[in-house]
Design a protein around this motif. Structure first.
Motif, mmCIF file in Angstrom:
data_model
loop_
_atom_site.group_PDB
_atom_site.id
_atom_site.type_symbol
_atom_site.label_atom_id
_atom_site.label_comp_id
_atom_site.label_asym_id
_atom_site.label_seq_id
_atom_site.Cartn_x
_atom_site.Cartn_y
_atom_site.Cartn_z
ATOM 1 N N ARG A 125 0.836 -1.203 0.000
ATOM 2 C CA ARG A 125 0.000 0.000 0.000
ATOM 3 C C ARG A 125 0.872 1.254 0.000
ATOM 4 O O ARG A 125 0.582 2.232 -0.695
ATOM 5 N N ALA A 126 1.942 1.235 0.778
ATOM 6 C CA ALA A 126 2.828 2.406 0.856
ATOM 7 C C ALA A 126 3.529 2.645 -0.480
ATOM 8 O O ALA A 126 3.721 3.795 -0.904
ATOM 9 N N ILE A 127 3.927 1.564 -1.157
ATOM 10 C CA ILE A 127 4.558 1.696 -2.474
ATOM 11 C C ILE A 127 3.587 2.352 -3.452
ATOM 12 O O ILE A 127 3.953 3.243 -4.230
ATOM 13 N N ARG A 128 2.341 1.927 -3.399
ATOM 14 C CA ARG A 128 1.335 2.497 -4.290
ATOM 15 C C ARG A 128 1.100 3.973 -3.967
ATOM 16 O O ARG A 128 0.963 4.807 -4.876
ATOM 17 N N LEU A 129 1.056 4.308 -2.691
ATOM 18 C CA LEU A 129 0.880 5.707 -2.298
ATOM 19 C C LEU A 129 2.054 6.561 -2.768
ATOM 20 O O LEU A 129 1.867 7.688 -3.237
ATOM 21 N N ARG A 379 -7.726 3.634 -7.607
ATOM 22 C CA ARG A 379 -8.266 4.259 -8.818
ATOM 23 C C ARG A 379 -7.238 5.160 -9.493
ATOM 24 O O ARG A 379 -7.076 5.132 -10.716
ATOM 25 N N VAL A 380 -6.537 5.961 -8.677
ATOM 26 C CA VAL A 380 -5.541 6.874 -9.256
ATOM 27 C C VAL A 380 -4.358 6.078 -9.806
ATOM 28 O O VAL A 380 -3.828 6.387 -10.885
ATOM 29 N N TYR A 381 -3.955 5.052 -9.098
ATOM 30 C CA TYR A 381 -2.841 4.223 -9.564
ATOM 31 C C TYR A 381 -3.170 3.590 -10.907
ATOM 32 O O TYR A 381 -2.351 3.593 -11.844
ATOM 33 N N ARG A 382 -4.383 3.025 -11.008
ATOM 34 C CA ARG A 382 -4.765 2.390 -12.273
ATOM 35 C C ARG A 382 -4.932 3.407 -13.398
ATOM 36 O O ARG A 382 -4.758 3.074 -14.573
#
Length: 441
Positions: A125-129, A379-382
């Motif tokens: 989750r932190a990597i994605r953030l 959503r933002v990551y995708r």
């Protein structure tokens, strides 16, 4: 003598029944509605088929129970006896602590490590953030993760004895903070700030009967948030001034905003009087040269309310098109009334919404960390890193393995879990976490 007592008793019972019926029918005495979320049963429509099948009778019974005369007073009497005699709340999800301090059960459990997330998943989750933060920065948008304080963590000394925990107990809060810091995610952690202010501030930062930061605590948090955003965005907000001493409140009926949000659903005859709480008196000046009201998007849970309920921070310091995405589901105006726009977060153009902002603030409380940032980060990551068809196949394979593992471990409840709303979305999110950690780190 015995006959007289018997007749008097029957007379009293009959009079009470008549009073209940008259009140139910004509509402002779005005009654205050019960607090909290509930739905009264509607009047059933009679049919011989329902009567003969036995479905009409329980429906009628529920209706009569919900509409009996003086029901609110009777409920409050029952609840008051349970509260005063046994310290038992007649409302789900609430704990009664020492000195009658009220806590939300889920917040107390999360403080104790309830629904603990695997460290690898938190790392994912932190990597994605971090990736989302970088993506937004390339487009001139500053991202800030705000950890709102948990009342149970703020004042554990008032928790019921059964909810006390040993120092150093792992929690989602501690794991998230560690992972966010390790991945250089812009972070404003209110937890240590509130712990420090607890020793220095003269007024309560949480009310006795509220689960959110108090009106006074919310304004301290808002002040700190503005200073941090000024630093991130290299700008200055309009000037905010204190115009008098705080207004002190010592009676329950004078509490503002959500400072009484746990006591309201308890529905007691006599509310426990609060420790004197304070409300700052503030004034917000129009922007002066060199000051600005930037457009912002706030995504988060109900701690967002305090930023607008007690003082107009959001409407005075941010642009008119600033919006609140409550739990990443519904769009609200940032005004004092927390007015819904009627739009869902899925109804708006995500890219336009985020790229038209100068700031995106993601505010989460400890017990909501299990919700994957309300789906917003995903959503933002995708949006900027869409999965290829081949990657989606791999993710689906991981999701199927997770379902198989759960079915094997909990065969009796697996199908029930899968029938729950949002179960497949939850599994998909977990599968994406695993995939990112293994292949996109």
């Amino acid at each position: 003598m015995r006959l007289i007592v018997k007749r008097l008793s029957l007379g009293v019972i009959f009079a009470l029944l008549v009073a209940l019926v008259l009140q139910a029918k004509f509402h002779v005495v005005e009654e205050h509605r019960l607090g909290g979320g509930y739905a009264l049963a509607s009047s059933p429509t009679f049919s011989w088929a329902d009567f003969q099948s036995g479905t009409f009778q329980p429906t009628l019974e529920r209706y009569l129970e919900d509409h009996i005369g003086f029901r609110p007073a009777l409920v409050r009497l029952r609840n008051q006896l349970a509260f005063s005699l046994f310290k038992v709340p007649r409302s789900s999800g609430i704990l009664i602590g020492r000195h009658n301090v009220l806590f939300e059960t889920l917040q107390a459990k999360s403080y104790g490590g309830y629904q603990l997330l695997d460290e690898a998943r938190v790392r994912s989750r932190a990597i994605r953030l971090r990736t989302v933060q970088q993506d937004l920065a390339k487009r001139g948008v500053q991202f800030l993760f705000v950890m709102a304080p948990n009342k149970a963590r703020f004042q554990p000394e008032d928790l019921p004895a059964a909810m006390q925990i040993a120092p150093g107990t792992p929690s989602n809060y501690s794991r998230y903070i560690k992972a966010l810091q390790a991945n250089a995610v812009n972070l404003l952690d209110m937890v240590p700030l509130f712990a420090a202010w607890k020793k220095t501030e003269p007024y309560p930062l949480f009310s006795r009967a509220g689960t959110h930061w108090s009106g006074y605590g919310a304004t301290l948090a808002a002040d700190t948030l503005l200073r941090r955003l000024e630093q991130l965005g290299s700008l200055r907000f309009p000037t905010m001034r204190t115009v008098g001493p705080p207004v002190l409140v010592q009676t329950t009926d004078s509490l503002r905003g959500n400072d009484n949000d746990l006591a309201t659903p308890l529905n007691l005859l006599q509310q426990t009087e609060p420790i004197p709480v304070a409300y700052r008196q503030l004034a917000f000046d129009p922007p002066r040269p060199g000051q600005t009201r930037p457009p912002a998007l706030f995504v988060g849970d109900s701690f967002l309310w305090g930023l607008s309920q007690f003082s107009p921070y959001l409407t005075s310091c941010f642009a008119d098109d600033t919006r609140l995405w409550y739990y990443g589901m519904a769009v609200y105006l940032p005004d004092k009334a927390f007015t819904p726009t009627g739009l869902g977060c899925q109804d708006v153009d995500l890219q336009q919404q985020i790229e038209s902002r100068q700031f995106i603030v993601l505010m989460i409380t400890e017990h909501n960390l299990i919700k994957s940032e309300f789906g917003f980060t995903d959503r933002v990551y995708r949006l900027y890193h869409p999965y290829t068809p081949a990657e989606n196949v791999v993710i689906e394979q991981i999701a199927n393995k997770l379902i198989t593992a759960e079915t094997t471990q909990q065969p009796d409840s697996a199908w029930a879990h899968q029938a729950q709303a949002g179960y497949m979305a939850k599994i998909r999110a977990e599968a994406e976490d695993i995939y990112i950690l293994q292949h996109r780190n």
